[in-house]
Each structure stands twice: as structure tokens, then as C-alpha cells.
Design a protein around this motif. Structure first.
Motif, short mmCIF file in Angstrom:
data_model
loop_
_atom_site.label_atom_id
_atom_site.label_comp_id
_atom_site.label_asym_id
_atom_site.label_seq_id
_atom_site.Cartn_x
_atom_site.Cartn_y
_atom_site.Cartn_z
N GLN A 1 0.83 -1.20 0.00
CA GLN A 1 0.00 0.00 0.00
C GLN A 1 0.87 1.25 0.00
OE1 GLN A 1 -2.27 -1.10 3.50
NE2 GLN A 1 -4.10 -1.42 2.25
N GLN A 2 1.93 1.25 0.78
CA GLN A 2 2.83 2.40 0.83
C GLN A 2 3.46 2.64 -0.54
OE1 GLN A 2 6.49 2.41 0.67
NE2 GLN A 2 6.41 4.63 0.85
N GLN A 3 3.88 1.58 -1.20
CA GLN A 3 4.50 1.71 -2.51
C GLN A 3 3.50 2.23 -3.55
OE1 GLN A 3 6.24 -2.17 -3.13
NE2 GLN A 3 7.89 -1.77 -1.70
N GLU A 4 2.27 1.74 -3.49
CA GLU A 4 1.23 2.25 -4.40
C GLU A 4 0.99 3.73 -4.18
OE1 GLU A 4 -2.54 0.22 -5.39
OE2 GLU A 4 -1.75 -1.39 -4.13
N ALA A 5 0.96 4.14 -2.91
CA ALA A 5 0.74 5.55 -2.58
C ALA A 5 1.88 6.41 -3.11
CB ALA A 5 0.59 5.73 -1.07
N ALA A 6 3.10 5.92 -2.98
CA ALA A 6 4.26 6.67 -3.48
C ALA A 6 4.22 6.77 -5.00
CB ALA A 6 5.55 6.00 -3.01
N GLU A 7 3.91 5.66 -5.67
CA GLU A 7 3.84 5.66 -7.13
C GLU A 7 2.72 6.56 -7.65
OE1 GLU A 7 3.41 1.53 -8.15
OE2 GLU A 7 5.44 1.05 -7.49
N SER A 8 1.63 6.64 -6.89
CA SER A 8 0.49 7.48 -7.27
C SER A 8 0.66 8.92 -6.82
CB SER A 8 -0.81 6.90 -6.69
OG SER A 8 -1.05 5.62 -7.21
N LYS A 9 1.77 9.20 -6.13
CA LYS A 9 2.07 10.54 -5.63
C LYS A 9 0.95 11.09 -4.75
CE LYS A 9 5.26 11.72 -9.26
NZ LYS A 9 5.47 11.01 -10.35
N CYS A 10 0.47 10.25 -3.83
CA CYS A 10 -0.61 10.65 -2.93
C CYS A 10 -0.15 11.63 -1.86
CB CYS A 10 -1.23 9.41 -2.28
SG CYS A 10 -2.07 8.32 -3.45
N GLY A 11 1.13 11.58 -1.50
CA GLY A 11 1.66 12.51 -0.51
C GLY A 11 1.30 12.18 0.92
N PHE A 12 0.92 10.94 1.21
CA PHE A 12 0.57 10.55 2.56
C PHE A 12 1.81 10.54 3.45
CE2 PHE A 12 -2.82 7.83 0.34
CZ PHE A 12 -3.77 8.83 0.43
N THR A 13 1.62 10.92 4.71
CA THR A 13 2.71 10.93 5.69
C THR A 13 2.24 10.25 6.96
OG1 THR A 13 2.06 13.09 6.55
CG2 THR A 13 3.70 13.06 4.76
N GLY A 14 3.15 10.01 7.85
CA GLY A 14 2.84 9.40 9.13
C GLY A 14 3.31 7.96 9.18
N PRO A 15 3.31 7.39 10.37
CA PRO A 15 3.86 6.04 10.54
C PRO A 15 3.13 4.96 9.74
CG PRO A 15 2.81 6.81 12.57
CD PRO A 15 2.84 7.97 11.62
N GLN A 16 1.84 5.15 9.48
CA GLN A 16 1.11 4.13 8.72
C GLN A 16 1.55 4.08 7.26
OE1 GLN A 16 -0.11 6.90 10.05
NE2 GLN A 16 -2.01 7.55 9.12
N TRP A 17 2.25 5.10 6.79
CA TRP A 17 2.74 5.14 5.41
C TRP A 17 4.26 4.98 5.36
CZ3 TRP A 17 -0.89 4.36 2.02
CH2 TRP A 17 -2.19 4.73 2.34
N SER A 18 4.85 4.50 6.42
CA SER A 18 6.30 4.33 6.50
C SER A 18 6.79 3.28 5.50
CB SER A 18 6.69 3.89 7.91
OG SER A 18 8.05 3.53 7.96
N PRO A 19 7.95 3.52 4.89
CA PRO A 19 8.56 2.50 4.02
C PRO A 19 9.42 1.50 4.82
CG PRO A 19 9.82 4.52 3.88
CD PRO A 19 8.63 4.80 4.78
N ASP A 20 9.31 1.52 6.13
CA ASP A 20 10.11 0.66 7.01
C ASP A 20 9.29 -0.57 7.43
OD1 ASP A 20 11.62 -0.55 9.00
OD2 ASP A 20 11.85 1.26 10.21
N MET A 21 9.59 -1.71 6.83
CA MET A 21 8.83 -2.93 7.11
C MET A 21 8.92 -3.33 8.58
SD MET A 21 8.83 -6.36 4.92
CE MET A 21 7.67 -7.66 5.20
N LYS A 22 10.09 -3.15 9.19
CA LYS A 22 10.25 -3.50 10.61
C LYS A 22 9.33 -2.68 11.50
CE LYS A 22 14.93 -5.27 10.25
NZ LYS A 22 16.32 -5.15 10.70
N ALA A 23 9.10 -1.43 11.14
CA ALA A 23 8.19 -0.58 11.92
C ALA A 23 6.76 -1.10 11.84
CB ALA A 23 8.26 0.86 11.42
N HIS A 24 6.35 -1.57 10.67
CA HIS A 24 5.00 -2.13 10.52
C HIS A 24 4.86 -3.42 11.33
CE1 HIS A 24 3.51 0.71 7.57
NE2 HIS A 24 4.63 0.56 6.87
N ILE A 25 5.89 -4.26 11.30
CA ILE A 25 5.86 -5.51 12.07
C ILE A 25 5.79 -5.20 13.56
CG2 ILE A 25 7.23 -7.54 12.73
CD1 ILE A 25 8.23 -7.60 9.79
N ALA A 26 6.58 -4.25 14.02
CA ALA A 26 6.59 -3.89 15.45
C ALA A 26 5.23 -3.36 15.89
CB ALA A 26 7.68 -2.86 15.74
N TRP A 27 4.62 -2.48 15.07
CA TRP A 27 3.30 -1.94 15.43
C TRP A 27 2.28 -3.07 15.52
CZ3 TRP A 27 -1.43 -2.03 12.95
CH2 TRP A 27 -2.43 -1.26 13.56
#
Length: 101
Positions: free
Chosen positions: A49-75
């Protein structure tokens, strides 16, 4: 060894939507040692989802849009299945809205 029963829900697929549809119908693996597998699956979908948002230039920010897989696993490891499933769905709704503009 028992495997979880998976149900695939048919719906139009746009990028990560197909994965999200499969997850929505999937049985969550049993607690304990399988919790890590659930969070790995969650993180992979979150990254798509993060990669799709980046490719679509959605401009989303915040931890839920992080490109860090380890952060998503930890959450994911700190919340229950209902919460991480809801997060995937909310992120997909925002992504779909962005892509429809």
C-alpha cells in the motif's frame, strides 16, 4: 500439521486491493507462534500500500505510510488482529480515494 482455512473474496483488483480482499476473508492464524506470521503478512500488505501511494504521488505521511517494514511488524505485534485489519482497510480506503482523483 493444520493449515488455516483461507477464503478469497472476489472483487475488482487494483494493485494491493486484491491482497487486501484476500486478507479480509482469511482466517487469522492461531495466537502464539503464528502471531509473527500474521504480522509479517500485515507488514507486506502495508508495504504494498505504501509503494502504491508513493507511485500514485498521494503525498501521505505518518507512521502508517512508512517505508520501514520492521516498523509495521513492530506496530502489529502490539495490537490485536482486529486493529491491524482495520488499519489495512483504512489505508486502502485512503489509497483508493487518492487514486480515483
Amino acid at each position: 500439521m493444520r493449515f488455516p482455512r483461507l477464503t478469497i473474496t472476489a472483487r475488482p483488483a487494483f494493485g494491493g486491493s486484491a491482497c487486501l480482499a484476500a486478507l479480509a476473508g482469511a482466517a487469522v492464524l492461531s495466537p502464539g507462534t503464528h502471531a509473527a506470521a500474521n504480522c509479517d503478512m500485515y507488514a507486506k500488505l502495508a508495504m504494498q500500500q505504501q509503494q502504491e501511494a508513493a507511485e500514485s504521488k498521494c503525498g501521505f505521511t505518518g507512521p502508517q505510510w512508512s517505508p520501514d517494514m520492521k516498523a509495521h511488524i513492530a506496530w502489529c505485534g502490539g495490537v490485536g488482529p482486529d486493529q491491524w485489519k482495520a488499519e489495512l482497510q483504512a489505508r486502502q480506503q485512503k489509497l483508493d480515494a487518492c487514486k480515483s482523483k
